[in-house]
Design a protein around this motif. Structure first.
Motif, PDB file in Angstrom:
ATOM      1  N   MET A   1       0.756  -1.203  -0.008  1.00 33.20           N
ATOM      2  CA  MET A   1       0.034   0.049   0.039  1.00 33.20           C
ATOM      3  C   MET A   1       0.880   1.189   0.118  1.00 33.20           C
ATOM      4  N   LYS A   2       0.750   2.309  -0.776  1.00 33.92           N
ATOM      5  CA  LYS A   2       1.328   3.327  -0.910  1.00 33.92           C
ATOM      6  C   LYS A   2       1.114   4.205   0.376  1.00 33.92           C
ATOM      7  N   LYS A   3       2.210   4.835   0.649  1.00 29.51           N
ATOM      8  CA  LYS A   3       2.207   5.882   2.012  1.00 29.51           C
ATOM      9  C   LYS A   3       1.371   7.331   1.456  1.00 29.51           C
ATOM     10  N   ILE A   4       0.717   7.901   2.459  1.00 26.21           N
ATOM     11  CA  ILE A   4       0.481   9.381   2.033  1.00 26.21           C
ATOM     12  C   ILE A   4       0.915  10.375   2.919  1.00 26.21           C
ATOM     13  N   SER A   5       1.396  11.344   2.364  1.00 25.07           N
ATOM     14  CA  SER A   5       1.915  12.479   2.994  1.00 25.07           C
ATOM     15  C   SER A   5       1.085  13.822   2.934  1.00 25.07           C
ATOM     16  N   LEU A   6       0.886  14.297   3.927  1.00 28.58           N
ATOM     17  CA  LEU A   6      -0.177  15.394   3.651  1.00 28.58           C
ATOM     18  C   LEU A   6       0.994  16.956   4.290  1.00 28.58           C
ATOM     19  N   ILE A   7       1.203  17.830   3.326  1.00 31.40           N
ATOM     20  CA  ILE A   7       1.745  18.933   3.748  1.00 31.40           C
ATOM     21  C   ILE A   7       1.034  20.241   3.764  1.00 31.40           C
ATOM     22  N   ILE A   8       1.069  20.845   4.882  1.00 29.44           N
ATOM     23  CA  ILE A   8       0.480  22.085   5.300  1.00 29.44           C
ATOM     24  C   ILE A   8       1.231  23.331   5.511  1.00 29.44           C
ATOM     25  N   THR A   9       1.314  24.264   4.728  1.00 28.91           N
ATOM     26  CA  THR A   9       2.100  25.361   5.134  1.00 28.91           C
ATOM     27  C   THR A   9       1.174  26.397   5.588  1.00 28.91           C
ATOM     28  N   TYR A  10       1.906  27.064   6.644  1.00 27.38           N
ATOM     29  CA  TYR A  10       0.746  28.204   7.249  1.00 27.38           C
ATOM     30  C   TYR A  10       1.495  29.326   7.600  1.00 27.38           C
ATOM     31  N   PHE A  11       0.848  30.351   7.874  1.00 24.48           N
ATOM     32  CA  PHE A  11       1.280  31.618   8.331  1.00 24.48           C
ATOM     33  C   PHE A  11       0.261  32.397   9.272  1.00 24.48           C
ATOM     34  N   ASN A  12       0.428  32.516  10.436  1.00 26.02           N
ATOM     35  CA  ASN A  12      -0.432  33.378  11.090  1.00 26.02           C
ATOM     36  C   ASN A  12      -1.620  32.712  11.226  1.00 26.02           C
ATOM     37  N   GLU A  13      -1.804  31.501  11.436  1.00 28.80           N
ATOM     38  CA  GLU A  13      -3.151  30.734  11.548  1.00 28.80           C
ATOM     39  C   GLU A  13      -3.659  30.322  12.794  1.00 28.80           C
ATOM     40  N   GLU A  14      -3.368  31.117  13.636  1.00 29.59           N
ATOM     41  CA  GLU A  14      -3.654  30.736  15.246  1.00 29.59           C
ATOM     42  C   GLU A  14      -5.179  30.623  15.621  1.00 29.59           C
ATOM     43  N   LYS A  15      -5.832  31.267  14.802  1.00 30.93           N
ATOM     44  CA  LYS A  15      -7.511  30.954  15.024  1.00 30.93           C
ATOM     45  C   LYS A  15      -8.118  29.900  14.430  1.00 30.93           C
ATOM     46  N   TYR A  16      -7.076  29.205  13.416  1.00 28.29           N
ATOM     47  CA  TYR A  16      -7.860  28.026  12.576  1.00 28.29           C
ATOM     48  C   TYR A  16      -6.874  26.833  12.694  1.00 28.29           C
ATOM     49  N   ILE A  17      -5.789  26.898  13.300  1.00 33.14           N
ATOM     50  CA  ILE A  17      -5.045  25.724  13.217  1.00 33.14           C
ATOM     51  C   ILE A  17      -5.611  24.288  13.967  1.00 33.14           C
ATOM     52  N   LYS A  18      -6.414  24.686  15.001  1.00 31.27           N
ATOM     53  CA  LYS A  18      -7.103  23.563  15.864  1.00 31.27           C
ATOM     54  C   LYS A  18      -7.920  22.891  14.898  1.00 31.27           C
ATOM     55  N   LYS A  19      -8.831  23.744  14.515  1.00 29.28           N
ATOM     56  CA  LYS A  19      -9.882  23.228  13.280  1.00 29.28           C
ATOM     57  C   LYS A  19      -9.032  22.430  12.239  1.00 29.28           C
ATOM     58  N   THR A  20      -8.075  22.893  11.562  1.00 22.71           N
ATOM     59  CA  THR A  20      -7.580  22.017  10.526  1.00 22.71           C
ATOM     60  C   THR A  20      -6.898  20.863  11.119  1.00 22.71           C
ATOM     61  N   PHE A  21      -6.294  20.674  12.261  1.00 20.13           N
ATOM     62  CA  PHE A  21      -5.868  19.750  12.963  1.00 20.13           C
ATOM     63  C   PHE A  21      -7.107  18.717  13.054  1.00 20.13           C
ATOM     64  N   SER A  22      -8.105  19.077  13.580  1.00 20.22           N
ATOM     65  CA  SER A  22      -9.254  18.406  13.909  1.00 20.22           C
ATOM     66  C   SER A  22      -9.823  17.570  12.823  1.00 20.22           C
ATOM     67  N   MET A  23      -9.853  18.459  11.517  1.00 17.07           N
ATOM     68  CA  MET A  23     -10.531  17.831  10.411  1.00 17.07           C
ATOM     69  C   MET A  23      -9.350  16.584   9.719  1.00 17.07           C
ATOM     70  N   ILE A  24      -8.385  16.960   9.927  1.00 19.21           N
ATOM     71  CA  ILE A  24      -7.318  15.953   9.576  1.00 19.21           C
ATOM     72  C   ILE A  24      -7.574  14.649  10.125  1.00 19.21           C
ATOM     73  N   MET A  25      -7.756  14.776  11.596  1.00 22.01           N
ATOM     74  CA  MET A  25      -8.177  13.491  12.453  1.00 22.01           C
ATOM     75  C   MET A  25      -9.289  12.752  12.274  1.00 22.01           C
ATOM     76  N   LYS A  26     -10.321  13.788  11.716  1.00 15.02           N
ATOM     77  CA  LYS A  26     -11.660  13.099  11.144  1.00 15.02           C
ATOM     78  C   LYS A  26     -11.794  12.425   9.834  1.00 15.02           C
ATOM     79  N   GLN A  27     -10.757  12.159   9.063  1.00 11.47           N
ATOM     80  CA  GLN A  27     -10.737  11.926   7.850  1.00 11.47           C
ATOM     81  C   GLN A  27     -10.975  10.040   7.981  1.00 11.47           C
ATOM     82  N   SER A  28     -11.582   9.494   7.290  1.00 10.08           N
ATOM     83  CA  SER A  28     -11.846   8.063   7.176  1.00 10.08           C
ATOM     84  C   SER A  28     -10.587   7.543   6.861  1.00 10.08           C
TER      85      SER A  28
END
Length: 79
Positions: A1-28
């Motif tokens: 099975m192939k490995k999957i890497s997710l790359i996320i660049t960010y700049f001053n995302e203090e208000k949204y980074i928790k939601k981004t992280f949470s959405m990653i963890m909710k993926q099937s």
């Protein structure tokens, strides 16, 4: 099975980074690694990410939070 890497660049995302992280963890289908690249943020995003990564250390995902010292997220992706 192939490995999957997710790359996320960010700049001053203090208000949204928790939601981004949470959405990653909710993926099937979770990635094998998630690389967050800090594009010279001057807020608390990197510290928040470090805390989130630490609190999820028992999950079978390789998280990385990298500081790129670039001015634009698009430049950070090249790192």
């Amino acid at each position: 099975m192939k490995k999957i890497s997710l790359i996320i660049t960010y700049f001053n995302e203090e208000k949204y980074i928790k939601k981004t992280f949470s959405m990653i963890m909710k993926q099937s289908f979770l990635p094998d690694e998630v690389i967050f690249i800090n594009s010279n943020s001057n807020d608390n995003t990197s510290n928040i990410l470090d805390q989130l990564i630490y609190s999820h250390k028992n999950i079978d995902i390789n998280f990385k939070n990298i500081y790129s010292n670039t001015k634009f997220p698009s430049d950070s992706a090249n790192l």
